[in-house]
Scaffold this motif. Structure first.
Motif, PDB file in Angstrom:
ATOM      1  N   THR A  55       0.850  -1.189   0.000  1.00 41.31           N
ATOM      2  CA  THR A  55       0.000   0.000   0.000  1.00 41.31           C
ATOM      3  C   THR A  55       0.888   1.243   0.000  1.00 41.31           C
ATOM      4  O   THR A  55       2.073   1.185   0.328  1.00 41.31           O
ATOM      5  N   ARG A  56       0.292   2.385  -0.326  1.00 38.95           N
ATOM      6  CA  ARG A  56       1.033   3.653  -0.297  1.00 38.95           C
ATOM      7  C   ARG A  56       1.579   3.918   1.102  1.00 38.95           C
ATOM      8  O   ARG A  56       2.683   4.425   1.265  1.00 38.95           O
ATOM      9  N   THR A  57       0.821   3.597   2.130  1.00 41.28           N
ATOM     10  CA  THR A  57       1.275   3.807   3.506  1.00 41.28           C
ATOM     11  C   THR A  57       2.501   2.950   3.795  1.00 41.28           C
ATOM     12  O   THR A  57       3.475   3.421   4.384  1.00 41.28           O
ATOM     13  N   GLU A  58       2.478   1.701   3.375  1.00 42.55           N
ATOM     14  CA  GLU A  58       3.639   0.828   3.577  1.00 42.55           C
ATOM     15  C   GLU A  58       4.858   1.346   2.829  1.00 42.55           C
ATOM     16  O   GLU A  58       5.970   1.346   3.362  1.00 42.55           O
ATOM     17  N   LEU A  59       4.657   1.811   1.605  1.00 36.34           N
ATOM     18  CA  LEU A  59       5.765   2.355   0.828  1.00 36.34           C
ATOM     19  C   LEU A  59       6.338   3.609   1.483  1.00 36.34           C
ATOM     20  O   LEU A  59       7.553   3.776   1.562  1.00 36.34           O
ATOM     21  N   ARG A  60       5.479   4.493   1.950  1.00 36.72           N
ATOM     22  CA  ARG A  60       5.943   5.731   2.596  1.00 36.72           C
ATOM     23  C   ARG A  60       6.810   5.436   3.817  1.00 36.72           C
ATOM     24  O   ARG A  60       7.767   6.143   4.096  1.00 36.72           O
ATOM     25  N   ARG A  61       6.480   4.396   4.561  1.00 40.44           N
ATOM     26  CA  ARG A  61       7.265   4.041   5.748  1.00 40.44           C
ATOM     27  C   ARG A  61       8.673   3.577   5.407  1.00 40.44           C
ATOM     28  O   ARG A  61       9.568   3.685   6.222  1.00 40.44           O
ATOM     29  N   THR A  62       8.887   3.059   4.198  1.00 41.78           N
ATOM     30  CA  THR A  62      10.206   2.535   3.822  1.00 41.78           C
ATOM     31  C   THR A  62      11.034   3.519   3.014  1.00 41.78           C
ATOM     32  O   THR A  62      12.178   3.223   2.678  1.00 41.78           O
ATOM     33  N   ARG A  63      10.492   4.679   2.709  1.00 45.00           N
ATOM     34  CA  ARG A  63      11.187   5.647   1.850  1.00 45.00           C
ATOM     35  C   ARG A  63      11.509   6.912   2.629  1.00 45.00           C
ATOM     36  O   ARG A  63      10.997   7.149   3.717  1.00 45.00           O
ATOM     37  N   ARG A  64      12.353   7.744   2.023  1.00 47.66           N
ATOM     38  CA  ARG A  64      12.711   9.019   2.650  1.00 47.66           C
ATOM     39  C   ARG A  64      11.465   9.882   2.792  1.00 47.66           C
ATOM     40  O   ARG A  64      10.663   9.965   1.867  1.00 47.66           O
ATOM     41  N   PRO A  65      11.316  10.568   3.917  1.00 50.42           N
ATOM     42  CA  PRO A  65      10.136  11.417   4.091  1.00 50.42           C
ATOM     43  C   PRO A  65      10.222  12.734   3.315  1.00 50.42           C
ATOM     44  O   PRO A  65       9.224  13.390   3.104  1.00 50.42           O
ATOM     45  N   ARG A  66      11.419  13.128   2.903  1.00 48.70           N
ATOM     46  CA  ARG A  66      11.582  14.379   2.154  1.00 48.70           C
ATOM     47  C   ARG A  66      12.725  14.215   1.160  1.00 48.70           C
ATOM     48  O   ARG A  66      13.484  13.263   1.230  1.00 48.70           O
ATOM     49  N   ALA A  67      12.841  15.177   0.271  1.00 49.04           N
ATOM     50  CA  ALA A  67      13.895  15.137  -0.738  1.00 49.04           C
ATOM     51  C   ALA A  67      15.264  15.155  -0.058  1.00 49.04           C
ATOM     52  O   ALA A  67      15.449  15.798   0.981  1.00 49.04           O
ATOM     53  N   HIS A  68      16.219  14.454  -0.639  1.00 49.75           N
ATOM     54  CA  HIS A  68      17.561  14.437  -0.057  1.00 49.75           C
ATOM     55  C   HIS A  68      18.315  15.704  -0.411  1.00 49.75           C
ATOM     56  O   HIS A  68      18.064  16.329  -1.436  1.00 49.75           O
ATOM     57  N   SER A  69      19.217  16.074   0.458  1.00 50.47           N
ATOM     58  CA  SER A  69      20.107  17.185   0.127  1.00 50.47           C
ATOM     59  C   SER A  69      21.251  16.604  -0.702  1.00 50.47           C
ATOM     60  O   SER A  69      21.290  15.409  -0.967  1.00 50.47           O
ATOM     61  N   CYS A  70      22.189  17.418  -1.082  1.00 48.15           N
ATOM     62  CA  CYS A  70      23.284  16.941  -1.920  1.00 48.15           C
ATOM     63  C   CYS A  70      24.187  15.997  -1.125  1.00 48.15           C
ATOM     64  O   CYS A  70      24.775  16.391  -0.120  1.00 48.15           O
ATOM     65  N   TRP A  71      24.283  14.773  -1.580  1.00 50.62           N
ATOM     66  CA  TRP A  71      25.153  13.790  -0.931  1.00 50.62           C
ATOM     67  C   TRP A  71      26.525  13.759  -1.576  1.00 50.62           C
ATOM     68  O   TRP A  71      27.409  13.070  -1.091  1.00 50.62           O
ATOM     69  N   ASP A  72      26.698  14.478  -2.689  1.00 53.55           N
ATOM     70  CA  ASP A  72      27.992  14.553  -3.379  1.00 53.55           C
ATOM     71  C   ASP A  72      28.567  13.164  -3.664  1.00 53.55           C
ATOM     72  O   ASP A  72      29.760  12.934  -3.504  1.00 53.55           O
ATOM     73  N   HIS A  73      27.710  12.237  -4.063  1.00 50.67           N
ATOM     74  CA  HIS A  73      28.176  10.878  -4.345  1.00 50.67           C
ATOM     75  C   HIS A  73      27.908  10.441  -5.781  1.00 50.67           C
ATOM     76  O   HIS A  73      28.786   9.904  -6.437  1.00 50.67           O
ATOM     77  N   LEU A  74      26.698  10.651  -6.265  1.00 51.38           N
ATOM     78  CA  LEU A  74      26.334  10.181  -7.602  1.00 51.38           C
ATOM     79  C   LEU A  74      25.596  11.297  -8.331  1.00 51.38           C
ATOM     80  O   LEU A  74      24.628  11.852  -7.822  1.00 51.38           O
ATOM     81  N   TYR A  75      26.110  11.629  -9.512  1.00 54.80           N
ATOM     82  CA  TYR A  75      25.542  12.690 -10.331  1.00 54.80           C
ATOM     83  C   TYR A  75      25.143  12.128 -11.688  1.00 54.80           C
ATOM     84  O   TYR A  75      25.935  11.436 -12.319  1.00 54.80           O
ATOM     85  N   ALA A  76      23.944  12.469 -12.135  1.00 56.71           N
ATOM     86  CA  ALA A  76      23.544  12.224 -13.520  1.00 56.71           C
ATOM     87  C   ALA A  76      23.764  13.537 -14.246  1.00 56.71           C
ATOM     88  O   ALA A  76      23.261  14.572 -13.813  1.00 56.71           O
ATOM     89  N   ALA A  77      24.530  13.500 -15.325  1.00 51.43           N
ATOM     90  CA  ALA A  77      24.882  14.732 -16.024  1.00 51.43           C
ATOM     91  C   ALA A  77      24.551  14.650 -17.512  1.00 51.43           C
ATOM     92  O   ALA A  77      25.411  14.373 -18.337  1.00 51.43           O
TER      93      ALA A  77
END
Length: 177
Positions: A14-36
């Motif tokens: 369910t959407r509720t189950e998915l929300r519990r396993t995912r980030r609650p907000r957008a990530h800040s820059c992790w400076d690890h992987l870039y799509a360019a």
């Protein structure tokens, strides 16, 4: 098939189950992987690639073309900000990333390219470069790459679009495939 099943053999989350396993907000820059996708042709493909960046925790680096912000806004159906880096000078930006020590992987048809299945996950900060959908990565940018990856195809087409090629390579670099 027997009629004694009490429910479906496969149950979707369910959407509720998915929300519990995912980030609650957008990530800040992790400076690890870039799509360019530094030489984009089609805006719709940038929006689709932005969704993949969110899915794998990557940042997106795009050129400052007047149509790019709208393309990203249209493609971002998540309605949360994406970690986006802007450049007015794609070659200069790539040079700067090399100087910082980032690994630079180009998705390109080249004699020296490795197969996508052989591409290791990014263990250090990595930039994945995508070229123009018709001309590919410009020759002057090829010398800035550490390696090229090729996506094997058995059909008659020469390449995939930026969104599809970038998504496949990002999932591989993120260690999710």
């Amino acid at each position: 098939m027997s009629g004694d099943r009490s429910g479906p053999a496969i149950r979707t989350r369910t959407r509720t189950e998915l929300r519990r396993t995912r980030r609650p907000r957008a990530h800040s820059c992790w400076d690890h992987l870039y799509a360019a996708p530094l030489w984009p042709l089609h805006g719709t493909n940038l929006g689709t690639l932005a969704r993949t960046c969110d899915a794998v925790g990557a940042c997106l680096t795009v050129p400052r073309h007047p149509w790019v912000p709208e393309a990203l806004a249209r493609g971002n159906t998540l309605r949360k900000p994406l970690c986006t880096h802007w450049t007015g000078d794609p070659l200069g930006w790539l040079r700067k990333q090399r100087e910082r020590g980032l690994r630079i992987v180009g998705v390109e048809l080249a004699d020296e390219a490795i197969r996508l299945a052989d591409l290791p996950a990014a263990r250090e900060p990595t930039v994945m470069v995508l070229g123009h959908e018709q001309q590919g990565i410009p020759p002057e940018a090829l010398d800035l790459l550490d390696t090229c990856v090729e996506i094997p195809m058995i059909g008659t087409g020469a390449s995939l679009n930026v969104a599809v090629a970038g998504s496949l390579a990002l999932y591989r670099l993120a260690g999710l495939l």
